[in-house]
Write a protein that holds these residues in place. Structure first.
Motif, PDB file in Angstrom:
ATOM      1  N   GLY A   1      59.333  41.252  46.378  1.00 22.56           N
ATOM      2  CA  GLY A   1      60.399  40.436  45.815  1.00 22.56           C
ATOM      3  C   GLY A   1      61.399  41.248  45.016  1.00 22.56           C
ATOM      4  N   GLU A   2      60.978  42.386  44.465  1.00 21.22           N
ATOM      5  CA  GLU A   2      61.884  43.219  43.680  1.00 21.22           C
ATOM      6  C   GLU A   2      63.010  43.805  44.526  1.00 21.22           C
ATOM      7  N   MET A   3      62.877  43.802  45.841  1.00 26.66           N
ATOM      8  CA  MET A   3      63.922  44.360  46.702  1.00 26.66           C
ATOM      9  C   MET A   3      65.012  43.346  47.023  1.00 26.66           C
ATOM     10  N   ASP A   4      64.812  42.079  46.664  1.00 25.96           N
ATOM     11  CA  ASP A   4      65.787  41.026  46.955  1.00 25.96           C
ATOM     12  C   ASP A   4      66.702  40.860  45.744  1.00 25.96           C
ATOM     13  N   TYR A   5      67.816  41.584  45.724  1.00 26.04           N
ATOM     14  CA  TYR A   5      68.700  41.559  44.563  1.00 26.04           C
ATOM     15  C   TYR A   5      69.446  40.237  44.429  1.00 26.04           C
ATOM     16  N   ARG A   6      69.637  39.531  45.522  1.00 28.61           N
ATOM     17  CA  ARG A   6      70.275  38.219  45.400  1.00 28.61           C
ATOM     18  C   ARG A   6      69.355  37.252  44.666  1.00 28.61           C
ATOM     19  N   ALA A   7      68.061  37.294  44.991  1.00 29.66           N
ATOM     20  CA  ALA A   7      67.101  36.443  44.282  1.00 29.66           C
ATOM     21  C   ALA A   7      67.018  36.855  42.819  1.00 29.66           C
ATOM     22  N   GLU A   8      67.051  38.162  42.558  1.00 33.17           N
ATOM     23  CA  GLU A   8      67.001  38.630  41.174  1.00 33.17           C
ATOM     24  C   GLU A   8      68.208  38.133  40.387  1.00 33.17           C
ATOM     25  N   ALA A   9      69.382  38.142  41.027  1.00 30.33           N
ATOM     26  CA  ALA A   9      70.585  37.646  40.355  1.00 30.33           C
ATOM     27  C   ALA A   9      70.431  36.175  39.990  1.00 30.33           C
ATOM     28  N   ARG A  10      69.829  35.391  40.872  1.00 27.03           N
ATOM     29  CA  ARG A  10      69.613  33.965  40.573  1.00 27.03           C
ATOM     30  C   ARG A  10      68.665  33.798  39.396  1.00 27.03           C
ATOM     31  N   MET A  11      67.595  34.591  39.354  1.00 30.29           N
ATOM     32  CA  MET A  11      66.640  34.494  38.254  1.00 30.29           C
ATOM     33  C   MET A  11      67.288  34.916  36.927  1.00 30.29           C
ATOM     34  N   MET A  12      68.072  35.986  36.972  1.00 34.76           N
ATOM     35  CA  MET A  12      68.756  36.440  35.769  1.00 34.76           C
ATOM     36  C   MET A  12      69.689  35.362  35.239  1.00 34.76           C
ATOM     37  N   GLU A  13      70.459  34.758  36.138  1.00 38.49           N
ATOM     38  CA  GLU A  13      71.413  33.735  35.713  1.00 38.49           C
ATOM     39  C   GLU A  13      70.695  32.504  35.181  1.00 38.49           C
ATOM     40  N   GLN A  14      69.568  32.148  35.812  1.00 34.81           N
ATOM     41  CA  GLN A  14      68.809  30.999  35.334  1.00 34.81           C
ATOM     42  C   GLN A  14      68.300  31.228  33.917  1.00 34.81           C
ATOM     43  N   LEU A  15      67.747  32.411  33.652  1.00 27.50           N
ATOM     44  CA  LEU A  15      67.211  32.684  32.321  1.00 27.50           C
ATOM     45  C   LEU A  15      68.318  32.941  31.298  1.00 27.50           C
ATOM     46  N   ALA A  16      69.437  33.522  31.736  1.00 27.91           N
ATOM     47  CA  ALA A  16      70.562  33.683  30.816  1.00 27.91           C
ATOM     48  C   ALA A  16      71.050  32.322  30.346  1.00 27.91           C
ATOM     49  N   GLY A  17      71.129  31.370  31.261  1.00 26.79           N
ATOM     50  CA  GLY A  17      71.521  30.024  30.879  1.00 26.79           C
ATOM     51  C   GLY A  17      70.497  29.361  29.979  1.00 26.79           C
ATOM     52  N   PHE A  18      69.224  29.583  30.278  1.00 27.65           N
ATOM     53  CA  PHE A  18      68.159  28.983  29.462  1.00 27.65           C
ATOM     54  C   PHE A  18      68.204  29.487  28.024  1.00 27.65           C
ATOM     55  N   PHE A  19      68.373  30.798  27.840  1.00 32.11           N
ATOM     56  CA  PHE A  19      68.342  31.370  26.493  1.00 32.11           C
ATOM     57  C   PHE A  19      69.682  31.266  25.765  1.00 32.11           C
ATOM     58  N   ASP A  20      70.716  30.822  26.445  1.00 26.22           N
ATOM     59  CA  ASP A  20      72.002  30.644  25.793  1.00 26.22           C
ATOM     60  C   ASP A  20      71.855  29.623  24.665  1.00 26.22           C
TER      61      ASP A  20
END
Length: 333
Positions: free
Chosen positions: A81-100
């Motif tokens: 899963g670490e090779m899927d940068y599009r999925a990683e971008a989605r996870m980053m954005e989800q958690l960035a929104g959560f911690f905002d």
């Protein structure tokens, strides 16, 4: 994507086996971080995973019995899963929104126009590796600096809060909390980086682990066993003692620190080794034969955090960092 950068620093600021991170300046003049995947890494990772499973099969008879099928499947899924940068971008954005809006915890935001399947660009978070900051504060604390002790405890309290919130509230957690992925900003915020290794937690699982944590912290033995079984843990004999010892070894350091807030509550290295030996002996006699899949990564996360806690011996402010998620502390029954 290269047209989107005004400046690209060739010297990486971080590097790992799958990719490396560079500082960049976008054409709009925004400082950013770009992670670039190494060419041909997918084929090498697939080969490494096959070799790992083959090697494990060869030595399995010499290892303590446990649920190796679940463990290897989770490791393979996380690494691939670490090779899927599009999925990683989605996870980053989800958690960035959560911690905002949650004070003290920061997550970079993606720059979608500069992301691709093998390139991930995000806002730049400036900070220092958590262990560098904690080493400095621990030295000052041990010389009698009360302010340094407060800062050290708050930083580790924020790190613990960040992961408890991810697991029990956000429904997704970054499962690779090594010190290079945890920065401390100049305002003593915790910044979480690198979301290639993430795990989702469905609502039912989140509720189950929340109930498990509450039962553990309150000393509710009966409730603890019930929740362990509901989540999918099982020993070969069905006797609960191995599961109880397993949970005690993993979580007791957090519980004791939250209950007393005193550095003296932390076990010595010899005591930790003795406890690990007792658990291994118990596991050999009555192994844990079934683990819930998400627990493989949960144990990795809280094992790393437990190591940081044991090394730096913080005084955790339960009301500040954990009560909003777990509820008010209760006395063991």
């Amino acid at each position: 994507l290269a047209a989107g950068f005004r400046r690209f620093e060739e010297e990486p600021v971080a590097a790992a086996s799958i990719g490396q991170v560079h500082r960049v300046l976008t054409v709009e003049g925004q400082p950013a971080a770009v992670k670039v995947q190494r060419p041909g890494i997918a084929e090498l990772i697939a080969m490494d995973m096959d070799l790992l499973e083959t090697a494990l099969a060869g030595i399995r008879s010499m290892l303590p019995p446990t649920d190796y099928e679940t463990i290897t499947a989770e490791v393979r899924a996380m690494v691939e899963g670490e090779m899927d940068y599009r999925a990683e971008a989605r996870m980053m954005e989800q958690l960035a929104g959560f911690f905002d809006g949650i004070p003290g915890i920061a997550v970079p935001r993606t720059l979608p126009a500069l992301c691709g399947s093998r390139v991930l660009t995000s806002t730049l978070v400036e900070g220092r590796k958590i262990t560098v900051v904690l080493d400095e504060l621990a030295t000052q604390r041990d010389r009698g600096d009360a302010d340094a002790e407060q800062r050290l405890s708050r930083i580790l309290g924020l790190a613990l809060e960040a992961y408890v919130r991810q697991v029990l509230e956000a429904g997704v957690f970054q499962a690779d909390p090594h010190p290079g992925n945890l920065l401390v900003t100049d305002r003593d915020e915790i910044a979480l980086l690198d979301f290639g290794c993430t795990k989702t937690m469905p609502p039912g699982k989140r509720e189950g682990y929340l109930a498990l944590m509450r039962a553990f912290l309150s000393g509710d033995r009966g409730g603890l066993l019930e929740h362990l079984e509901d989540l999918g843990f099982a020993t070969r004999s069905g006797d609960p003692e191995t599961l109880l010892a397993f949970t005690e070894t993993l979580l007791s350091q957090f519980r004791d620190a939250m209950a007393s807030g005193e550095r003296s509550s932390w076990l010595s290295r010899g005591e930790l080794l003795a406890r690990a030996g007792e658990l291994l002996e118990r596991a050999e006699g009555d192994p844990v034969v079934r683990l819930p899949a998400e627990f493989v990564m949960l144990s990795r996360v809280f094992g790393v955090l437990g190591g940081l806690f044991h090394h730096y011996r913080p005084r955790i402010d339960y009301a500040r960092h954990l009560a909003p998620v777990l509820g008010p502390p209760t006395r063991p029954q």
